[in-house]
Write a protein that holds these residues in place. Structure first.
Motif, PDB file in Angstrom:
ATOM      1  N   PHE A 110       0.834  -1.211   0.000  1.00 53.40           N
ATOM      2  CA  PHE A 110       0.000   0.000   0.000  1.00 53.40           C
ATOM      3  C   PHE A 110       0.865   1.255   0.000  1.00 53.40           C
ATOM      4  O   PHE A 110       0.498   2.265  -0.608  1.00 53.40           O
ATOM      5  CB  PHE A 110      -0.951  -0.032   1.204  1.00 53.40           C
ATOM      6  CG  PHE A 110      -1.942   1.093   1.237  1.00 53.40           C
ATOM      7  CD1 PHE A 110      -2.718   1.400   0.131  1.00 53.40           C
ATOM      8  CD2 PHE A 110      -2.110   1.847   2.386  1.00 53.40           C
ATOM      9  CE1 PHE A 110      -3.648   2.443   0.165  1.00 53.40           C
ATOM     10  CE2 PHE A 110      -3.036   2.883   2.440  1.00 53.40           C
ATOM     11  CZ  PHE A 110      -3.801   3.181   1.325  1.00 53.40           C
ATOM     12  N   MET A 111       2.022   1.205   0.625  1.00 51.95           N
ATOM     13  CA  MET A 111       2.934   2.347   0.626  1.00 51.95           C
ATOM     14  C   MET A 111       3.428   2.624  -0.798  1.00 51.95           C
ATOM     15  O   MET A 111       3.520   3.788  -1.215  1.00 51.95           O
ATOM     16  CB  MET A 111       4.110   2.083   1.564  1.00 51.95           C
ATOM     17  CG  MET A 111       5.061   3.244   1.678  1.00 51.95           C
ATOM     18  SD  MET A 111       6.428   2.830   2.780  1.00 51.95           S
ATOM     19  CE  MET A 111       7.315   4.368   2.738  1.00 51.95           C
ATOM     20  N   SER A 112       3.717   1.584  -1.544  1.00 50.28           N
ATOM     21  CA  SER A 112       4.145   1.756  -2.941  1.00 50.28           C
ATOM     22  C   SER A 112       3.045   2.429  -3.753  1.00 50.28           C
ATOM     23  O   SER A 112       3.295   3.344  -4.541  1.00 50.28           O
ATOM     24  CB  SER A 112       4.488   0.407  -3.568  1.00 50.28           C
ATOM     25  OG  SER A 112       5.561  -0.189  -2.897  1.00 50.28           O
ATOM     26  N   HIS A 113       1.827   1.962  -3.565  1.00 48.43           N
ATOM     27  CA  HIS A 113       0.680   2.567  -4.246  1.00 48.43           C
ATOM     28  C   HIS A 113       0.567   4.049  -3.877  1.00 48.43           C
ATOM     29  O   HIS A 113       0.423   4.911  -4.758  1.00 48.43           O
ATOM     30  CB  HIS A 113      -0.608   1.823  -3.874  1.00 48.43           C
ATOM     31  CG  HIS A 113      -1.846   2.519  -4.319  1.00 48.43           C
ATOM     32  ND1 HIS A 113      -2.313   2.428  -5.615  1.00 48.43           N
ATOM     33  CD2 HIS A 113      -2.698   3.349  -3.658  1.00 48.43           C
ATOM     34  CE1 HIS A 113      -3.412   3.166  -5.720  1.00 48.43           C
ATOM     35  NE2 HIS A 113      -3.666   3.729  -4.554  1.00 48.43           N
ATOM     36  N   CYS A 114       0.635   4.346  -2.589  1.00 50.69           N
ATOM     37  CA  CYS A 114       0.484   5.727  -2.125  1.00 50.69           C
ATOM     38  C   CYS A 114       1.604   6.623  -2.645  1.00 50.69           C
ATOM     39  O   CYS A 114       1.365   7.782  -2.998  1.00 50.69           O
ATOM     40  CB  CYS A 114       0.411   5.773  -0.597  1.00 50.69           C
ATOM     41  SG  CYS A 114      -1.100   5.016   0.056  1.00 50.69           S
TER      42      CYS A 114
END
Length: 147
Positions: A110-114
């Motif tokens: 999710f951090m990569s997405h954000c």
């Protein structure tokens, strides 16, 4: 703890114009999400809503023409307790935006997405200040099945 960081230059802009875009409800609604409400004053809560959900941030600091700092108090569990920092400086014809979403407990997908979404929204910020029109949600760039 891990952080998301980005650096973007806004050409031909005044520091105050970029500050207004990151430190006021109307400015934020022009490049991040049209559904931005709340108070951008120190101690106020900004509410950001997207088709997929949203989050609330308390304004911890705001120094005109220089910086803004928020703390996430409601939203996805990975975001709660993180901070979002905006630092601005003039370098020649550019206002440099140093952006950080700080304090992630761990590096997760999710951090990569954000990080990618923050990058697209920072380009929307640049577009807003340089041309007068950004691409806030729901008109933003869709990057994956998560949006």
């Amino acid at each position: 703890m891990v952080d998301i960081i980005h650096r973007v230059g806004v050409k031909g802009a005044a520091l105050d114009d970029v500050y207004q875009a990151v430190a006021t409800v109307d400015g934020l609604a022009g490049w991040w999400t049209v559904d931005t409400t709340g108070s951008a004053d120190v101690g106020g809560v900004l509410e950001f809503r997207f088709p997929e959900g949203g989050f609330d941030m308390v304004v911890l600091e705001s120094e005109p023409g220089r910086s803004v700092l928020w703390e996430v108090v409601d939203g996805p569990p990975e975001w709660i307790g993180t901070t979002v920092r905006w630092e601005l400086k003039q370098e020649g014809d550019y206002v440099i935006v140093l952006f950080a979403h700080e304090g992630w407990r761990e590096r997760v997908e999710f951090m990569s997405h954000c990080s990618t979404k923050w990058a697209t929204f920072l380009m929307s910020l640049k577009q807003l200040v340089e041309t007068g029109a950004g691409a806030p949600a729901p008109h933003d760039v869709r990057i994956s099945d998560w949006h």
